[in-house]
Design an enzyme around this catalytic site. Sequence first.
Site, PDB file in Angstrom:
ATOM      1  N   GLN A 102       0.844  -1.195   0.000  1.00 24.85           N
ATOM      2  CA  GLN A 102       0.000   0.000   0.000  1.00 24.85           C
ATOM      3  C   GLN A 102       0.875   1.239   0.000  1.00 24.85           C
ATOM      4  OE1 GLN A 102      -3.390  -0.552   3.022  1.00 24.85           O
ATOM      5  NE2 GLN A 102      -1.882  -2.076   3.596  1.00 24.85           N
ATOM      6  N   HIS A 120      -1.383   1.478  -4.330  1.00 30.83           N
ATOM      7  CA  HIS A 120      -1.787   2.884  -4.281  1.00 30.83           C
ATOM      8  C   HIS A 120      -0.906   3.767  -5.163  1.00 30.83           C
ATOM      9  CE1 HIS A 120      -3.865   1.986  -0.182  1.00 30.83           C
ATOM     10  NE2 HIS A 120      -4.642   1.723  -1.207  1.00 30.83           N
ATOM     11  N   CYS A 128       1.592  15.155 -14.911  1.00 32.97           N
ATOM     12  CA  CYS A 128       0.947  16.427 -15.238  1.00 32.97           C
ATOM     13  C   CYS A 128      -0.567  16.243 -15.213  1.00 32.97           C
ATOM     14  CB  CYS A 128       1.404  16.911 -16.607  1.00 32.97           C
ATOM     15  SG  CYS A 128       0.476  18.354 -17.176  1.00 32.97           S
ATOM     16  N   CYS A 131      -1.574  16.988 -19.258  1.00 31.93           N
ATOM     17  CA  CYS A 131      -1.172  16.160 -20.410  1.00 31.93           C
ATOM     18  C   CYS A 131      -0.647  14.788 -19.994  1.00 31.93           C
ATOM     19  CB  CYS A 131      -0.136  16.891 -21.257  1.00 31.93           C
ATOM     20  SG  CYS A 131       1.510  16.917 -20.506  1.00 31.93           S
ATOM     21  N   CYS A 151       4.148  21.946 -20.280  1.00 34.20           N
ATOM     22  CA  CYS A 151       2.923  22.445 -20.938  1.00 34.20           C
ATOM     23  C   CYS A 151       2.191  23.477 -20.069  1.00 34.20           C
ATOM     24  CB  CYS A 151       1.980  21.278 -21.276  1.00 34.20           C
ATOM     25  SG  CYS A 151       0.935  20.747 -19.899  1.00 34.20           S
ATOM     26  N   GLY A 188       2.945  -4.580   8.925  1.00 40.93           N
ATOM     27  CA  GLY A 188       2.842  -3.135   9.124  1.00 40.93           C
ATOM     28  C   GLY A 188       1.640  -2.463   8.499  1.00 40.93           C
ATOM     29  N   THR A 189       0.513  -3.180   8.480  1.00 43.65           N
ATOM     30  CA  THR A 189      -0.701  -2.499   8.017  1.00 43.65           C
ATOM     31  C   THR A 189      -1.790  -2.614   9.071  1.00 43.65           C
ATOM     32  OG1 THR A 189      -2.461  -2.410   6.355  1.00 43.65           O
ATOM     33  CG2 THR A 189      -1.357  -4.531   6.610  1.00 43.65           C
ATOM     34  N   ASN A 214       3.244  -6.968  13.420  1.00 46.26           N
ATOM     35  CA  ASN A 214       2.755  -5.633  13.773  1.00 46.26           C
ATOM     36  C   ASN A 214       2.922  -5.457  15.281  1.00 46.26           C
ATOM     37  OD1 ASN A 214       0.974  -3.285  14.176  1.00 46.26           O
ATOM     38  ND2 ASN A 214       0.118  -3.780  12.170  1.00 46.26           N
TER      39      ASN A 214
HETATM   40  P1  NAD Z   1      -1.603   2.719   8.803  1.00 42.63           P
HETATM   41  O1  NAD Z   1      -0.939   4.045   9.018  1.00 42.63           O
HETATM   42  O2  NAD Z   1      -3.081   2.670   8.830  1.00 42.63           O
HETATM   43  O3  NAD Z   1      -1.084   1.644   9.847  1.00 42.63           O
HETATM   44  C1  NAD Z   1       0.267   1.437  10.116  1.00 42.63           C
HETATM   45  C2  NAD Z   1       0.409   0.140  10.897  1.00 42.63           C
HETATM   46  O4  NAD Z   1       1.798  -0.074  11.134  1.00 42.63           O
HETATM   47  C3  NAD Z   1      -0.287   0.134  12.271  1.00 42.63           C
HETATM   48  O5  NAD Z   1      -1.058  -1.044  12.372  1.00 42.63           O
HETATM   49  C4  NAD Z   1       0.873   0.116  13.265  1.00 42.63           C
HETATM   50  O6  NAD Z   1       0.574  -0.630  14.435  1.00 42.63           O
HETATM   51  C5  NAD Z   1       1.944  -0.578  12.453  1.00 42.63           C
HETATM   52  N1  NAD Z   1       3.337  -0.302  12.879  1.00 42.63           N
HETATM   53  C6  NAD Z   1       3.813   0.720  13.631  1.00 42.63           C
HETATM   54  N2  NAD Z   1       5.156   0.614  13.777  1.00 42.63           N
HETATM   55  C7  NAD Z   1       5.533  -0.497  13.109  1.00 42.63           C
HETATM   56  C8  NAD Z   1       6.778  -1.149  12.889  1.00 42.63           C
HETATM   57  N3  NAD Z   1       7.922  -0.669  13.382  1.00 42.63           N
HETATM   58  N4  NAD Z   1       6.791  -2.291  12.162  1.00 42.63           N
HETATM   59  C9  NAD Z   1       5.632  -2.805  11.658  1.00 42.63           C
HETATM   60  N5  NAD Z   1       4.414  -2.225  11.830  1.00 42.63           N
HETATM   61  C10 NAD Z   1       4.374  -1.084  12.528  1.00 42.63           C
HETATM   62  O7  NAD Z   1      -1.000   2.192   7.446  1.00 42.63           O
HETATM   63  P2  NAD Z   1      -1.686   1.425   6.265  1.00 42.63           P
HETATM   64  O8  NAD Z   1      -2.428   0.245   6.791  1.00 42.63           O
HETATM   65  O9  NAD Z   1      -0.632   1.217   5.254  1.00 42.63           O
HETATM   66  O10 NAD Z   1      -2.763   2.450   5.690  1.00 42.63           O
HETATM   67  C11 NAD Z   1      -2.480   3.828   5.496  1.00 42.63           C
HETATM   68  C12 NAD Z   1      -2.547   4.329   4.053  1.00 42.63           C
HETATM   69  O11 NAD Z   1      -1.655   5.414   3.911  1.00 42.63           O
HETATM   70  C13 NAD Z   1      -2.102   3.330   3.051  1.00 42.63           C
HETATM   71  O12 NAD Z   1      -3.091   3.281   2.122  1.00 42.63           O
HETATM   72  C14 NAD Z   1      -0.801   3.878   2.424  1.00 42.63           C
HETATM   73  O13 NAD Z   1      -0.953   3.921   1.025  1.00 42.63           O
HETATM   74  C15 NAD Z   1      -0.708   5.304   2.868  1.00 42.63           C
HETATM   75  N6  NAD Z   1       0.620   5.702   3.395  1.00 42.63           N
HETATM   76  C16 NAD Z   1       1.772   5.277   2.806  1.00 42.63           C
HETATM   77  C17 NAD Z   1       2.996   5.622   3.348  1.00 42.63           C
HETATM   78  C18 NAD Z   1       4.271   5.125   2.666  1.00 42.63           C
HETATM   79  O14 NAD Z   1       4.295   5.005   1.436  1.00 42.63           O
HETATM   80  N7  NAD Z   1       5.317   4.797   3.417  1.00 42.63           N
HETATM   81  C19 NAD Z   1       3.066   6.394   4.507  1.00 42.63           C
HETATM   82  C20 NAD Z   1       1.864   6.840   5.082  1.00 42.63           C
HETATM   83  C21 NAD Z   1       0.638   6.465   4.525  1.00 42.63           C
HETATM   84 ZN    ZN Z   2       1.673  18.738 -19.135  1.00 42.10          ZN
END
Ligand code: NAD
Ligand code: ZN
Length: 248
Positions: A102, A120, A128, A131, A151, A188-189, A214
Amino acid sequence: MDDLIKQAAEDLAAASKVTALTGAGISIESGIPHFRGKGGLWERFDPMEIAHIDALMRDPARVWTILIKEMKEIVDSANPNDGHKGLAKLEEMGKLETVITQNIDGLHQAAGNTDVIEFHGTFAWQRCMDCSQKYETRNVDISEIPPRCSCGGILRPDAVFFGEMIPQDALWRSRQIASDCDLMLVVGTSAVVQPAALMPVVAKESGAKVVEINPERTPLTDEISDYLIMGGASDIMNRIVAELEKIS
Ligand code: NAD
Ligand code: ZN
């Protein structure tokens, strides 16, 4: 805890098709804040509002100032941590095929995973709004906000904002892979953002084991996951890989 690390290593050794679903938590130890983190930006602004497509369309300069500029500074200098590297190591060991993420930070590819589905989209590129020409984010000049295409159109991240559709090919392939795997690592989600949070459900319903990593419980815990290994992604991945190397 040690028992669960051993269990995960054994389950990985026994599995023939492993996939991973990752979220913002795996990148926290690389210095990228997640939405529910304490401190800084995310407490001052509601990410659901500022990272919403309506906010971007209404006032791109505001979203660039508050969100995208800071995100660019953080992502431009972020490096993969041992959580990402552990998943890359699993691929190197012939264990892991695909990472469904994600995250938009590109850190799985930087760590060495070769098949990464970016659910995502990506922050590595800007597009852009007029374009659709793409520019690599790290090369975009942000001395003037919002930055513009040749552009004249305004640039925006090639990532999915709240209120936008998931890229259909990413969704379709993720479903395929989730229903095809026999073990899914969910790292980590918070498993609340849909439809990404559905992938472990699809995997479970197709007979796969679901293993969560997690520091906190999630809606999947006890419902969908076979077990939760509580801890940070780096530490837990290091220990699982070390254990797997011992037994394989
Ligand atoms: P979330 O922010 O909802 O949840 C993060 C999860 O990570 C929590 O459950 C938390 O307990 C856990 N966590 C905390 N520390 C950790 C560690 N050290 N190791 C493992 N897990 C740990 O994140 P989500 O579920 O990805 O949803 C948020 C949305 O935001 C997503 O859709 C994502 O696309 C976007 N997002 C992306 C980034 C990125 O690209 N790094 C950053 C912020 C948000
Ligand atoms: Zn353009």
